[in-house]
Every structure is written in structure tokens, then in C-alpha cells.
Design an enzyme around this catalytic site. Structure first.
Site, PDB file in Angstrom:
ATOM      1  N   SER A   1       4.791 -48.506  13.564  1.00 43.47           N
ATOM      2  CA  SER A   1       4.489 -47.173  14.360  1.00 43.47           C
ATOM      3  C   SER A   1       5.624 -46.081  13.449  1.00 43.47           C
ATOM      4  CB  SER A   1       4.774 -47.551  15.658  1.00 43.47           C
ATOM      5  OG  SER A   1       5.843 -47.587  15.903  1.00 43.47           O
ATOM      6  N   LYS A   2       4.968 -45.278  13.558  1.00 41.91           N
ATOM      7  CA  LYS A   2       6.118 -44.041  13.275  1.00 41.91           C
ATOM      8  C   LYS A   2       6.882 -43.588  14.386  1.00 41.91           C
ATOM      9  CE  LYS A   2       3.593 -40.454  15.888  1.00 41.91           C
ATOM     10  NZ  LYS A   2       2.539 -38.912  15.795  1.00 41.91           N
ATOM     11  N   ARG A   3       7.566 -43.927  14.929  1.00 38.38           N
ATOM     12  CA  ARG A   3       8.454 -44.384  16.174  1.00 38.38           C
ATOM     13  C   ARG A   3       9.591 -45.063  15.483  1.00 38.38           C
ATOM     14  NH1 ARG A   3       7.973 -42.872  22.495  1.00 38.38           N
ATOM     15  NH2 ARG A   3       6.150 -40.500  22.457  1.00 38.38           N
TER      16      ARG A   3
ATOM     17  N   ARG B   1      16.437 -39.608  14.104  1.00 32.56           N
ATOM     18  CA  ARG B   1      16.159 -40.635  14.409  1.00 32.56           C
ATOM     19  C   ARG B   1      17.689 -41.206  13.406  1.00 32.56           C
ATOM     20  NH1 ARG B   1      11.092 -42.508  13.358  1.00 32.56           N
ATOM     21  NH2 ARG B   1      11.576 -42.711  10.951  1.00 32.56           N
TER      22      ARG B   1
END
Length: 498
Positions: free
Chosen positions: A252-254, A468
Site C-alpha cells: 500500500s502507498k502508506r 515519510r
């Protein structure tokens, strides 16, 4: 029988590496059997689907070296290949199901369905439709239609017995019919859901084998039932393992960059990325890790796919990319790739309007633009030392910004600025103070060009990845603290909605 496989991406965001992974295996299976590979665009979500996203998907797949025999851009005998252009076909088939008693009109309101879902959840029951409108008489349905009440079309599902799903890799999978929901097939706006459009299109386009991600296993009983209702032969099903993060969660992009555009922007070679995707759950007979698409096509066997969740490891991808750079390119070829990647006229013309006012010498360009041609920046805690925010406030601000940026599509400068300005206002910060940490995270310095322009040029995935990275450099946010941050972020949205 001519083998026909397909990939059917939804143009609702950046092109996903998972789409490329599934496309690669469909292409290889079709070519192994001398068949055809079809690309179909599933754009029935009229709110989120965009022409820009579709174009990015097609360009990214071609950049990787994947080509299709039929599709929206190349045509074919089963056009149109965009679901938004096939609405009448789906309505005709929905009417067929209604006429033969395999579907029914559901007039339940969103409020009723939400309340039902809450009751079921509270009672620890599996959420699903309760058949409220299943028993409506023809007269009652006619009266509601006459009154203009909105409705959806749902499929009827047996309430007893077992559905047996045959899967190429997994063998027989049994599903209790009581665990299968009465799926909506046609929405109130007349557009089909994935389930109806998928089955109708696969049949009409002659798809013989459906290779898709394992997240669709639970939908297989609904699809097989629709094939039965229509009296059609179902295609062979094969559910491939999902790509995983290093912690085994779904990619997932998170947690990991998922956009092909990100990997292209980072300077990964398409040959290396495609090679890496080919290793996701599959291996060459001699177990070698580096191979071309042509070599994969020569040796492909779907039964060599392992069902263990393949881990998408960026370090491993970088290692493989390095092998390609060192072993497969002459200096002249590598120079051509470097120019095509970042040092081309188009990229220069995007950057120069922002740097020309700051330049005294041509040599000023390279250091000022270096961060725009970089991957992760060499940040340290000291990089943020001059900011006036405490660490908790700083990490919360960066996390809020990342979450808000995730919701921007398409990725346009005005939309980025509006989202950040709104978030600054909601947090009670001046826009200059709010953007200061983002300057460091995105450009590594507070002296760069506009951080909004920088994010626009870097792209959504690379911008989020740098934020991030900044959070990791600052020590991240603990699980306990994250719950508080999530509540605070939700409160901002609630306040804005009120």
C-alpha cells in the site's frame, strides 16, 4: 481454442505496480499458449476516473515493455474497450437477469443500509444485505417505479448449499452460499458494478482465462453464479498472490511507493522493474534472478507460481537495478538513458522558469536543481533544528500533510496548494510556518524554490515518500501516539465538514 487473457485497470489514480505485476503474468500466459492479451479500462466510477489516469496507465505499461493485442488505443473486434462506453450492454444484461428472476430491484435507502450494517456489526454478524426488497410483489415494484423511487439491481443468491470454485493454483475452494452477499449489479445511476461488467465483458470478449489478484477470490462465487444465470461457460480462474510489504501486509502507498511513475522518476530501469515483478511469486527453471522479458516468455509456466505472499523489497529491487546498469549497458547506452530519464529538454523547461530568476551563472543550476533529480535526501534530525516546532508537533504536521496529499487527484499545483493552505488554516498556522518543515522534507533546504512547485514536479508518490522519509529521520510516531494523531486529523475533517 485460442487462449485470451486480459488486464482491466481502473483509471482512478497513479498506475500501480500491482497492475503491472498482474499484466505481466497475463501477457506471459497468453504468449505461452499462442494467445491474445487484452487491455480493458474499467472506468465505471465516473467520479474518480480520469482521462489523465488512463493515459498514465497505458504509458507506464508500455514503458515497462508490455504490449497488448486489443485495447482502447489499438482497437480490436470487441470494441469499445472502455466500460463507460458499454453502458447499454450492461443494462440489457441486467434486464435479462430481472426478466428471468435472477435479480431484483432494491429500493433500500442509504440510511437503512447503514443502519443495517451497524446492527450486524454490533451483533458480530457478517455484514450483508438482508433481502428486504427480495419479496416485493410485482405490483409493489411497479408502484415504486411509477413514483420515481431510485433503485439498484441486486443479484439473487442461494441461501443454502456450497459453491465450489476451481482455481488453477489452489484447487477447489468451497464457499457457503450463506456467506455470499446479494451483490449490487447495477447502481442507481445506471452504471454497472465491477461484478456485472466484469462477467459480461469477459464473456463477450472471449476471455478464456482470468488471472487476477487473490483479493478477488471471495468474489468468485458471485461471478460463477452470474455465468450460470446467463447460461455461459465460465473462464478458468487463477488467483495470483498479492504483493506484500516487508511486514507481510498488503502493498500500500502508506508503507511503500506503489506508483510506476515513482519508480520511473527514481531512475529504475524498466527492464529491471519488469524483471523484479517477474520474480514476484515466480521463478525461472534454473532459479536465476536476472532475466529479460523474452527469457521469461520462453520459460513461463503458471504452475511455478508460489502462493506465499511475494515481498516487494526496495533494497532487492535496487540491487537488481544495479546489475542491469552495470552489466547490460555500454557507456553510450547509459548516457542515452540518463538523458531520456532526467536530463532532457522537457524536464529542463519545467525547472528553468523557477531557477532562472535565481541564477547568476550557468553553474548555479546543478546545485539548485539537484534535489529534483534525486531520490531520498540525506536528511538528519539536525536538518530540522532551526524550525521552532517541538518534535511531536513537527511529526504531526508532516503526518497530516502526507495524509492530505494522499487524497489529491489529479496531481495539480493548484490542488496541492489548496490542500496545504486549508490544512494550515485548520491547524491555526500561517502558511509560511506550515510549509517550513515541508521545504526541508521535500527539498532538503528552506532556500529552494516554492515547495508547492517542487512537489508538483516531483510527483505524488516521490513527494509522499520524502515526507515519510523525513518522519523516519525524526524518529517516527509511536503506535500509541499514532492513535492520537489519527483522532486529531479526523477532528480537523469533522470541523471542516461542520
Amino acid at each position: 481454442m485460442t487462449v485470451r487473457t486480459r488486464i482491466a485497470p481502473s483509471p482512478t489514480g497513479d498506475p500501480h505496480v500491482g497492475t503491472s505485476y498482474i499484466a505481466l503474468f497475463n501477457l506471459c500466459f497468453a504468449r505461452q499458449h499462442g494467445g491474445k492479451f487484452i487491455l480493458r479500462i474499467e472506468d465505471t466510477d465516473q467520479v474518480r476516473s480520469t482521462a489523465e489516469s488512463e493515459a498514465a496507465i497505458l504509458e507506464s505499461l508500455r514503458w515497462l515493455g508490455l504490449e497488448w493485442d486489443e485495447g482502447p488505443d489499438v482497437g480490436g473486434p470487441h470494441a469499445p474497450y472502455r466500460q463507460s462506453e458499454r453502458g447499454e450492454i450492461y443494462r440489457e444484461h441486467a434486464d435479462h437477469l430481472l426478466e428471468h428472476g435472477h435479480a431484483f430491484r432494491c429500493f433500500c435507502t442509504t440510511e437503512r443500509l447503514d443502519a443495517l450494517r451497524r446492527e450486524q456489526t454490533a451483533a458480530q454478524q457478517q455484514p450483508g444485505y438482508d433481502g428486504h426488497c427480495l419479496g416485493l410483489s410485482q405490483a409493489a415494484v411497479a408502484a415504486r417505479l411509477e413514483a420515481g423511487e431510485p433503485y439498484v439491481v441486486r443479484m439473487k443468491v442461494p441461501r443454502e448449499g456450497v459453491c465450489q470454485v476451481q482455481d488453477m493454483l489452489r484447487g477447489q475452494i468451497d464457499f457457503e452460499w450463506t456467506q455470499v452477499d446479494m451483490q449490487v449489479l447495477l447502481k442507481a445511476d445506471g452504471m454497472p458494478t465491477y461484478h456485472l461488467a466484469n462477467v459480461v465483458d469477459d464473456h463477450l470478449m472471449g476471455i478464456t482465462h482470468v488471472l487476477r489478484g487473490e483479493e478477488w477470490i471471495n468474489s468468485a462465487p458471485k461471478h460463477l453464479l452470474l455465468y450460470e444465470y446467463f447460461g455461459w461457460q465460465a473462464p478458468v480462474l487463477c488467483h495470483l498472490p498479492l504483493l506484500r510489504n516487508p511486514d507481510k501486509s498488503k502493498l500500500s502507498k502508506r508503507k511503500n511507493p506503489t506508483s510506476i511513475l515513482y519508480y520511473r522518476r527514481m531512475g529504475y530501469l524498466p527492464e529491471a522493474l519488469l524483471n523484479y515483478l517477474g520474480r514476484m511469486g515466480w521463478s525461472m527453471p534454473d532459479e536465476r534472478e536476472k532475466f529479460t522479458l523474452g527469457e521469461m516468455l520462453c520459460h513461463f509456466d503458471i504452475m511455478r507460481v508460489s502462493l506465499g505472499g511475494p515481498v516487494f523489497d526496495l533494497d532487492k529491487l535496487s540491487w537488481l537495478n544495479a546489475l542491469w546498469i552495470r552489466e547490460d549497458f555500454t557507456l553510450e547506452q547509459l548516457a542515452d538513458r540518463m538523458i531520456a530519464w532526467a536530463y532532457n529538454r522537457e524536464n529542463l523547461l519545467r525547472v528553468l522558469p523557477h531557477l532562472q530568476p535565481r541564477m547568476e551563472r550557468l553553474s548555479d543550476f546543478a546545485p539548485a536543481a539537484a534535489y529534483l533529480a534525486s531520490g531520498m535526501l540525506p536528511l538528519t534530525e539536525q536538518s530540522f533544528a532551526e524550525l521552532k516546532l517541538e518534535r511531536e508537533a513537527l511529526t504531526q504536521l508532516l503526518q497530516f500533510a502526507q495524509w492530505r496529499l494522499e487524497g489529491i487527484a489529479p496531481w495539480e499545483r493548484e490542488a496541492i496548494f489548496a490542500a496545504m493552505k486549508t490544512l494550515a488554516d485548520q491547524m491555526g498556522l500561517k502558511i509560511r510556518d506550515f510549509l517550513a518543515p515541508l521545504f526541508i522534507a521535500i527539498a532538503g533546504s528552506a532556500a529552494s524554490i516554492s515547495v508547492i512547485d517542487s512537489m508538483h514536479m516531483l510527483g505524488s508518490d516521490l513527494s509522499r515518500a520524502r515526507i515519510r522519509h523525513a518522519l523516519e529521520v525524526l524518529g517516527g510516531i509511536s503506535k500509541k501516539r499514532m492513535k492520537e494523531v489519527e483522532k486529531a486529523f479526523a477532528a480537523l475533517g469533522a470541523a471542516a465538514g461542520g
